[in-house]
Scaffold this active site. Structure first.
Site: not given
Ligand code: FCB
Length: 440
Positions: A75, A119, A164, A288, A290, A353
């Site tokens: 990607r 992006h 995002e 995505n 985290y 992600e």
């Molecule tokens: C996300 C982004 C990516 C990267 C990660 C850590 O928000 O899409 O570009 O910076 O965080």
């Protein structure tokens, strides 16, 4: 043991501005990130993406690394200012040629190219004309999407329109922490709408391909069972997740979100038929993830990215954190996936992600633990019926981490920025083993 289907897609992700460098080469025009990162105080240490990981010149070496890891898919994002240096009109073939060469190289190595069209690197002239808060930017995006589609449709099956849009809209136009650095809450809500509209218009011109969008969704939890905290969680879930999911998948903005934003905007920028355009059929949704978000009601207004909800505070969940300070909680991923499969059934999902920044150069055990735990959550979700089809680790390479600059390293491959030498971290070797076995 957690075993994945042989069809499960294993990938790694990057984005153009974060790795390519070569910002003034082959006719590339400036983007909002060039301008923003050159602004004193905007990024840690004044870092910019001018050189980054020099991927523009080293893509062959990078694709060879990917092949060595056994990736099924890669990607990456296409830089709009390379294709249309002014953001509209004139096309620079040299920009398109770079992505033709990159995709050829990937295909030769048996790796599926998974491009994202946007992006975050908006051509600066479009920001000068008002940026995403202006409706015309959505049409410009669809024009650009058609150009890239025509150039690469013979090589690319899965297209992602936006990465995002929450960050583009609310970090870019509300908190000012991201480019273009504006602090205008009403403009942020308009930007969110025009990003969605741009997605819908682009989806039309991507016909014949599989079309998706990537959202940064999160599991929002109330700090307590009390009514005020529950309401805070509802609000944040609304402006982080549902303000994108519902237009895309239900052709409507949620009523409660519109009410929450009543002091910010009357949604007069939404025109007839926009929602129908936005809700064009999606072939897949990219997620995505985290960290989860723990929120509570606040008695005093606190400045956050959550426009319309100043009376909400993001709390410390008390869990260990990664190097960038984000809490580690893989249960949040399981909860998010389960909730999506329940609320928006039958939509194929991909984790586009997931990963962690740690300051451990090569012996990155903490990153392995993070990835392992999150992949186990994926396996659990799949076992419970969630249609999760693939996973992309963020990131293939250490890179320019936006406002944090180069200090935060997310790569499974280490980049020595002085020499541009790439070295596999232990996590890359570990990930290659997982891919090979299809199991944890
Ligand atoms: C996300 C982004 C990516 C990267 C990660 C850590 O928000 O899409 O570009 O910076 O965080």
């Amino acid at each position: 043991m957690s075993t994945f289907d042989p069809e499960f897609l294993w990938g790694a992700a990057t984005s153009g501005y974060q790795i390519e460098g070569a910002v003034a080469e082959d006719g590339r025009g400036p983007s909002i990130w060039d301008t923003f990162s050159a602004t004193p105080g905007a990024t840690d240490n004044g870092d910019t993406g001018a050189v980054a990981a020099d991927h523009y010149h080293r893509y062959r070496e990078d694709v060879a690394l990917m092949a060595g890891l056994g990736l099924d898919a890669y990607r990456f994002s296409i830089a709009w200012p390379r294709v249309q240096p002014l953001g509209s009109g004139r096309v620079d073939q040299r920009g398109l040629d770079f992505y033709r060469r990159l995709t050829d190289e990937l295909l030769e190595r048996g790796i599926e190219p998974w491009p994202t069209l946007y992006h975050w690197d908006l051509p600066q002239p479009l920001e000068d004309a008002g940026g995403w808060p202006e409706r015309d930017t959505a049409s410009r995006f669809a024009e650009y999407a058609a150009i890239v589609h025509e150039a690469l449709a013979d090589r690319v099956t899965h297209w992602t329109t936006l990465n995002e849009p929450w960050c583009s809209a609310f970090l870019g136009y509300a908190t000012g922490r991201h480019a273009p650095g504006r602090r205008e809450p009403a403009a942020a809500v308009r930007a969110a709408h025009h990003l969605l509209l741009g997605h819908g218009l682009a989806a039309r011109v991507l016909g014949g391909s599989r079309v998706g969008i990537t959202l940064n969704l999160t599991d929002v939890r109330p700090h307590s069972a009390g009514e005020a905290d529950q309401d805070a969680a509802r609000r944040i879930d609304g402006i982080q997740n549902r303000i994108f999911l519902d237009p895309l998948l239900r052709a409507a903005y949620p009523d409660d979100v519109q009410k929450d934003l009543a002091d910010v905007t009357d949604f007069g920028h939404v025109q007839d038929d926009d929602l129908e355009t936005i809700a064009a059929p999606l072939d897949f949704l990219g997620i995505n993830y985290y960290a989860p978000l723990l929120v509570s009601a606040a008695t005093e207004p606190v400045p956050t990215a959550y426009v319309g909800s100043p009376q909400v505070r993001v709390m410390d969940g008390g869990r260990p954190r990664t190097g960038i300070g984000w809490e580690i909680d893989e249960q949040g991923l399981f909860a998010l996936l389960s909730g999506l499969a329940r609320d928006y059934p039958a939509l194929p999902l991909y984790i586009t992600e997931n990963g962690a920044a740690f300051d451990e150069p090569l012996h990155d055990d903490a990153r392995i633990a993070y990835l392992d735990a999150h992949l186990r959550s994926c396996a659990r979700a799949i076992a419970s019926g969630v249609p999760l089809k693939g996973y992309f680790a963020w990131s293939l390479l250490d890179n320019f981490e936006w406002a944090y600059g180069y200090a935060q390293r997310f790569g499974i491959v280490h980049v020595d920025y002085a020499t541009q030498r790439r070295t596999l971290k232990n996590s890359a070797r570990w990930y290659a083993g997982v891919i090979e076995r299809g199991a944890l």
